[in-house]
Scaffold this active site. Structure first.
Site, PDB file in Angstrom:
ATOM      1  N   ASP A 131       8.187  29.889  41.122  1.00  0.00           N
ATOM      2  CA  ASP A 131       8.662  28.707  41.843  1.00  0.00           C
ATOM      3  C   ASP A 131       7.641  27.571  41.815  1.00  0.00           C
ATOM      4  OD1 ASP A 131       9.934  27.012  43.627  1.00  0.00           O
ATOM      5  OD2 ASP A 131       9.304  28.128  45.409  1.00  0.00           O
ATOM      6  N   SER A 155       6.626  25.733  45.403  1.00  0.00           N
ATOM      7  CA  SER A 155       5.847  26.286  46.509  1.00  0.00           C
ATOM      8  C   SER A 155       4.558  26.853  45.920  1.00  0.00           C
ATOM      9  CB  SER A 155       6.629  27.385  47.239  1.00  0.00           C
ATOM     10  OG  SER A 155       6.800  28.525  46.417  1.00  0.00           O
ATOM     11  N   ASN A 189       2.650  29.783  47.466  1.00  0.00           N
ATOM     12  CA  ASN A 189       2.209  31.128  47.875  1.00  0.00           C
ATOM     13  C   ASN A 189       2.877  32.224  47.056  1.00  0.00           C
ATOM     14  OD1 ASN A 189       1.935  29.416  50.526  1.00  0.00           O
ATOM     15  ND2 ASN A 189       0.656  31.239  50.822  1.00  0.00           N
ATOM     16  N   TRP A 216       4.162  35.997  47.650  1.00  0.00           N
ATOM     17  CA  TRP A 216       4.398  37.026  48.669  1.00  0.00           C
ATOM     18  C   TRP A 216       5.476  37.982  48.184  1.00  0.00           C
ATOM     19  CZ3 TRP A 216       9.090  38.008  50.886  1.00  0.00           C
ATOM     20  CH2 TRP A 216      10.069  37.015  50.798  1.00  0.00           C
ATOM     21  N   TYR A 229      12.168  29.141  55.165  1.00  0.00           N
ATOM     22  CA  TYR A 229      13.146  28.666  54.184  1.00  0.00           C
ATOM     23  C   TYR A 229      14.327  28.063  54.914  1.00  0.00           C
ATOM     24  CZ  TYR A 229      10.722  31.702  51.000  1.00  0.00           C
ATOM     25  OH  TYR A 229       9.768  32.305  50.257  1.00  0.00           O
ATOM     26  N   ASP A 266      11.210  21.286  40.082  1.00  0.00           N
ATOM     27  CA  ASP A 266      11.169  22.512  40.865  1.00  0.00           C
ATOM     28  C   ASP A 266      12.022  23.626  40.252  1.00  0.00           C
ATOM     29  OD1 ASP A 266      11.101  24.459  42.769  1.00  0.00           O
ATOM     30  OD2 ASP A 266      12.112  23.304  44.318  1.00  0.00           O
ATOM     31  N   THR A 306      14.569  25.654  42.625  1.00  0.00           N
ATOM     32  CA  THR A 306      15.802  25.084  43.190  1.00  0.00           C
ATOM     33  C   THR A 306      16.811  25.026  42.055  1.00  0.00           C
ATOM     34  OG1 THR A 306      14.712  23.791  44.915  1.00  0.00           O
ATOM     35  CG2 THR A 306      16.827  22.974  44.157  1.00  0.00           C
TER      36      THR A 306
END
Ligand SMILES: *[C@@H]1O[C@H](CO)[C@@H](O)[C@H](O)[C@H]1NC(C)=O
Length: 380
Positions: free
Chosen positions: A91, A94, A96, A98, A134, A274, A277
């Site tokens: 992505d 963003s 991070n 996780w 989100y 992005d 998305t």
């Protein structure tokens, strides 16, 4: 590791690119639609402005996710020793990394892979927490360090989030387990070093950039390449566009035209590229203008629908960026779904445009951290 960089300058460039295949899984929308739950879900989660990453929202300006249930390109990475594998969204919206963890008891953790730190002898724990919001879900968790393997890259001591809660039902319906953020460190929650920064710091890539090719085919063929640009995925020139804010991959757009008339972004606007998305998202009025100029009409649940019979004859929409026209034909922005055809333009209450997968499928996209620029070229 610098010798690897030298080696990469001597051998064929393709030897030094780390290609990671991406798969197009079933999206949450498709899963919901199949189970007859989509209408119910859309009613419960109407078109309201919801931040994809609220924690980011506070720090950089906003990027929002408007009922983006089509999010679906993912790749497989592994974490720990021995490796535990996960499907993650790569992505660029963003920062991070996780994954779900064994500490999590939420609904989405019952049908996804969970990381078990006790089964990895390279894991290092911390007491630092992380929280990411989100539009339709969220995660909270704890940060830890471990070896992350992405294709042929072994990224050591990578900090990542282990989820403890994943509230909401959205993440239950998605094909991916976690998220691997590729935006700038300035918007990383809890200041966690992003994966690509850690790779650059360790000299794991020969060039400080990565490139995305998103295939139009249903499942295979998409790829993210770390450390290189792969000429087999595009034709013509690469157009370089300066990054205007080192948060998301933010650029400036000049205007948007249909048949030579400006229909949106009339005096310039901010946009982010992005991969996380699925649609092209813009402010309400601008999107309404685009929809009416291409002949899409507003349906139930606030979605824009298209008459499938005229889809092929709908006009091109042109995004003028840095003096260069980037055109999307109707074949790129009309989705054929079981329930009919719909438009690939989505609205938001926000000023920031999001050039998502609808755009990236047409334009091979290079994210150049070394020169803080985005390269766009016609996808092959
Ligand atoms: C749209 O932007 C382009 C530059 O990308 C510019 O040449 C053109 O004049 C603009 N169109 C209008 C009508 O402002």
């Amino acid at each position: 590791m610098k010798w690897a960089v030298v080696l990469c300058a001597l051998v064929a460039l393709t030897e030094c690119m780390h290609k990671v295949p991406l798969y197009k899984g079933k999206s949450a929308r498709e899963t919901l639609e199949e189970q007859g739950l989509l209408d119910k879900f859309l009613k419960k989660h109407p078109y309201n402005p919801t931040a994809k990453f609220n924690s980011v929202f506070a720090r950089a300006s906003s990027k929002t996710l408007t009922n983006d249930y089509d999010l679906s390109y993912f790749g497989v990475i592994s974490i720990g020793t021995p490796p535990q594998s996960f499907k993650v969204i790569f992505d660029t919206g963003s920062s991070n990394l996780w994954v779900p963890s064994v500490y999590c008891k939420s609904q989405p953790c019952t049908n996804h892979k969970t990381f078990d730190p006790s089964k990895s002898f390279t894991f290092r724990s911390t007491s630092r927490t992380v929280a990411i919001q989100y539009g339709t879900g969220a995660m909270t968790g704890i940060l830890g360090y471990d070896t992350v393997t992405i294709g042929s890259i072994v990224d050591k001591s990578q900090v990542f989030g282990l989820s403890e809660t994943e509230p909401g039902s959205f993440l239950y319906y998605v094909a991916f387990d976690g998220i691997l953020g590729l935006a700038y460190p300035s918007i990383s929650s809890s200041g966690a070093t992003p994966v690509f920064d850690n790779m650059m710091n360790q000299g794991l890539v020969s060039q400080d950039l990565f490139s995305f090719y998103l295939s139009r085919d249903s499942q295979a063929g998409s790829v993210v390449t770390f450390g290189g640009i792969d000429p087999s995925y595009y034709t013509g020139n690469i157009n370089w566009i300066p990054v205007t804010s080192q948060t998301y991959w933010e650029i400036t757009m000049d205007n948007i035209t249909v048949s030579g008339n400006v229909v949106a972004c009339s005096s310039g606007c901010r946009a982010i590229v992005d991969t996380g998305t699925s649609l092209v998202i813009g402010p309400m009025n601008d999107i309404a203008n685009i929809q009416s100029s291409v002949g899409a009409s507003r349906g139930q649940n606030g979605e824009y629908t298209v008459n499938c019979n005229i889809a092929k004859s709908m006009p091109e929409v042109t995004f003028n960026i840095n003096g260069v026209p980037f055109t999307l034909p109707s074949t790129a922005y009309v989705f054929q779904r079981t329930s009919g055809c719909s438009s690939g333009f989505g609205q938001d209450y926000n000023d920031l445009w999001i050039l998502g997968d609808v755009f990236i499928r047409v334009y091979y996209s290079i994210f150049d951290r070394g020169n803080n620029r985005v390269g766009l070229a016609q996808a092959a």
